[in-house]
Scaffold this motif. Structure first.
Motif, PDB file in Angstrom:
ATOM      1  N   LYS A 249       4.492   2.108  -2.038  1.00 37.30           N
ATOM      2  CA  LYS A 249       4.499   1.803  -0.883  1.00 37.30           C
ATOM      3  C   LYS A 249       3.701   0.721  -0.458  1.00 37.30           C
ATOM      4  CE  LYS A 249       3.744   4.000   3.741  1.00 37.30           C
ATOM      5  NZ  LYS A 249       3.333   5.343   4.301  1.00 37.30           N
ATOM      6  N   TRP A 276       8.865   1.788  -6.607  1.00 31.52           N
ATOM      7  CA  TRP A 276       9.472   2.960  -6.115  1.00 31.52           C
ATOM      8  C   TRP A 276       9.752   3.987  -7.154  1.00 31.52           C
ATOM      9  CZ3 TRP A 276       8.013   3.494  -1.481  1.00 31.52           C
ATOM     10  CH2 TRP A 276       8.051   2.656  -0.566  1.00 31.52           C
ATOM     11  N   GLU A 284      14.298   4.168  -1.301  1.00 33.58           N
ATOM     12  CA  GLU A 284      13.589   2.915  -1.184  1.00 33.58           C
ATOM     13  C   GLU A 284      13.785   1.965  -2.344  1.00 33.58           C
ATOM     14  OE1 GLU A 284      11.855   1.608   1.507  1.00 33.58           O
ATOM     15  OE2 GLU A 284      12.202   3.716   2.400  1.00 33.58           O
TER      16      GLU A 284
END
Length: 573
Positions: A249, A276, A284
């Motif tokens: 992230k 991810w 994502e």
């Protein structure tokens, strides 16, 4: 996207082979996670297989003092082989005897708390960059003696550290999380004009591995101060460090913030994709894949393999197989890595017939098999107790010019040690040496642990001695295993000595069975040994070690109180 609850069924767009054409792979699910080593269960059965084979192939039943025999070693291993060892190699020639001599001085005198530097001054050491690099590599798990040697060498009049020596020392400090010293060293290199791009990469990766995102970015921005141009390659290194530390992230956020400054390339997106996948965020990861296609970039074999691996790790084998078939029809054509990913998953699921089918298909497609894919099959068949097939695969590897590599040997040793068969692991170790492969510290740790678990203490000590002879610097895990073995055998004083040695070298306190540790001393009439050791270290000026023993003493004291709470007097009426 489908349905209710978060669904990971995304439209995965493929950049097709036609001009501007985009192929939709509607059922693909972009969940990819880097596949881990073959599970421990594999070890269980394979070992039985290998043992028989190994006994045929290698008769060496000794580690240092185990009798030699004649056998050919059967090489079975985890698919992913052994644990990679990050040795810093130097291409310059250096006398190994001189490295041994200097390293022994450092080890002996540092442990005895004598003036290491004064003795080194008297040893007439012929300092060279190659020697310094070799000594640092040998002592890399113990930052304190490494740092003292580095400082001593840097003060010698006829020698000056170059960028490689500085980078090597910075790597040691970074991996042991001595960040303040690492940054000071970076600034010192800047003043001396010794900074290289590798210097910044080392620092960025060290902070990223410690999940210190702001500091990693800070090092990246610091490059401008020293007139280093931060380009897309360096930015990719920063993102990769964050992704490997499971900060997917944060890597994505940083990417969004800086993508105008550093226009992304395919490798940039592949790093985000893997990031991810590491945190298992399939949604994502799918968005990143689709952005690759939207930007007009064509996903390469690396991106496809990452996706394939992620789908399998996400338990979406049917989608993975569809992607695999799409690769065959639209490209990029699967390579040996692609087949290995798929075969490994099938072997883990005991679907050996399908695994062999894909292996045959790989050969027909002209992909030359490597040791990793053979190991997958060996592990899979070993798990099913099909020893003849295992032996046949090992023989085939040699016949086809694809001999077992160091990872194969390490994986085989792991199989043996997990099955509590340390003598057989020692056979494989010996054969590994004969074949010219260098064992890693992980190899020794596995064997030592297995011997101690089997209560073959003398052989466990032999492994420890062998590490020293081979110039392998013990790491935290080595000390923990060895000290645990001493405690198990009822040798707490020696264990105490090595705990002190370990902490003095700058390593973390080991996680041990302190109940047994204290119990042994109690039987010897020293129930307050931890408090005594704390005081002893304090009076010696070793406050860090003293604090560790004091903390353990308090923990033990609390445990005793919990086990034997004060009984409240009964009320009388």
């Amino acid at each position: 996207m489908a349905g209710s609850a978060p669904s990971y069924a995304l439209e995965v767009r493929d950049a097709g082979s036609g001009a501007g054409e985009k192929e939709e792979f509607s059922e693909g699910k972009c969940g990819f996670l880097m596949v881990a080593l073959c599970p421990c269960l594999v070890v269980f059965i394979i070992i039985l297989i290998v043992v028989s084979i190994v006994l045929m192939v290698m008769g060496c039943r000794s580690f240092s003092n185990v009798p030699n025999g004649n056998s050919e070693t059967e090489d079975e291993s985890d698919e992913c082989g052994g644990v990679p060892e990050d040795d810093d190699e130097c291409t310059e020639s250096v006398d190994p005897k001189e490295v041994e001599r200097v390293s022994k001085v450092i080890e002996d005198l540092f442990a005895s708390d004598r003036n290491m530097e004064a003795v080194l001054d008297q040893c007439d050491v012929d300092l060279s960059h190659a020697l310094v690099l070799a000594v640092l590599s040998r002592c890399r798990h113990a930052w304190k003696p490494s740092f003292r040697f580095f400082c001593w060498a840097g003060q010698k009049p006829d020698y000056a550290h170059d960028s490689r020596a500085y980078n090597s020392m910075m790597s040691i400090l970074g991996k042991t999380r001595q960040f303040e010293s690492m940054v000071v060293m970076l600034e010192e290199m800047g003043k001396k004009g010794l900074l290289t791009m590798e210097t910044f990469v080392v620092a960025i990766r060290a902070f990223a591995a410690a999940r210190e995102m702001k500091k990693a970015v800070g090092i990246f921005e610091l490059m401008k101060r020293y007139d280093f141009k931060a380009g897309i390659d360096t930015f990719n290194c920063l993102l990769d460090g964050l992704a490997r530390a499971k900060l997917g992230k944060e890597a994505q956020t940083l990417f969004e913030k800086m993508k105008d400054r550093f226009p992304p390339v395919l490798k940039t997106y592949s790093i985000l994709l893997a990031g991810w996948c590491k945190v298992k965020n399939l949604l994502e990861a799918g968005k990143v894949w689709n952005e690759i296609v939207d930007k007009g970039l064509k996903p390469d074999i690396v991106a496809h393999n990452t996706m394939l691996e992620g789908l399998l790790m996400g338990k979406r084998r049917s989608e993975a197989i569809k992607l695999f078939e799409l690769m065959k029809s639209k490209g990029p054509s699967p390579n040996v890595r692609s087949y290995t990913i798929l075969i490994r998953d099938l072997c883990k699921g005991n679907k050996m017939e399908e695994a062999v089918g894909y292996f045959d298909e790989m050969l027909a497609a002209g992909c030359k098999p490597d040791a990793a894919v053979y190991t997958c099959l060996i592990v899979g068949f070993g798990n099913q107790k099909k020893m003849d097939t295992v032996y046949g695969l090992l023989k085939e590897m040699k016949e086809k010019g694809c001999p077992p590599d160091s990872r194969t040997y390490n994986a085989l040793i792991k199989l043996m040690t997990n099955r509590n068969m340390p003598d057989d692991a020692a056979m494989i170790y010996k054969k590994m040496i004969q074949r010219g492969f260098e064992p890693t510290i992980h190899t020794y740790n596995m064997m030592m642990k297995s011997y101690f678990r089997s209560r073959k203490y003398s052989m466990g000590y032999a492994v420890w001695e062998e590490m020293g002879k081979k110039g392998i610097c013990p790491d935290d895990n080595s000390y923990t295993v060895f000290i645990g073995g001493l405690i198990s055998q009822g040798r707490p004083e020696e264990a105490c000595k090595h705990i002190e040695e370990m902490i003095n070298k700058g390593m973390k306190a080991p996680q041990l069975d302190y109940n047994k540790f204290v119990a042994d001393f109690s039987r010897a009439g020293k129930p307050d040994i931890l408090f005594e050791l704390a005081q002893k270290m304090k009076f010696s000026g070793k406050f860090e070690v003293s604090n560790v023993f004091a903390r353990w003493a308090e923990m033990m004291k609390k445990r005793v109180k919990i086990r034997n709470p004060d009984q409240t007097p009964q009320r009388r009426f």
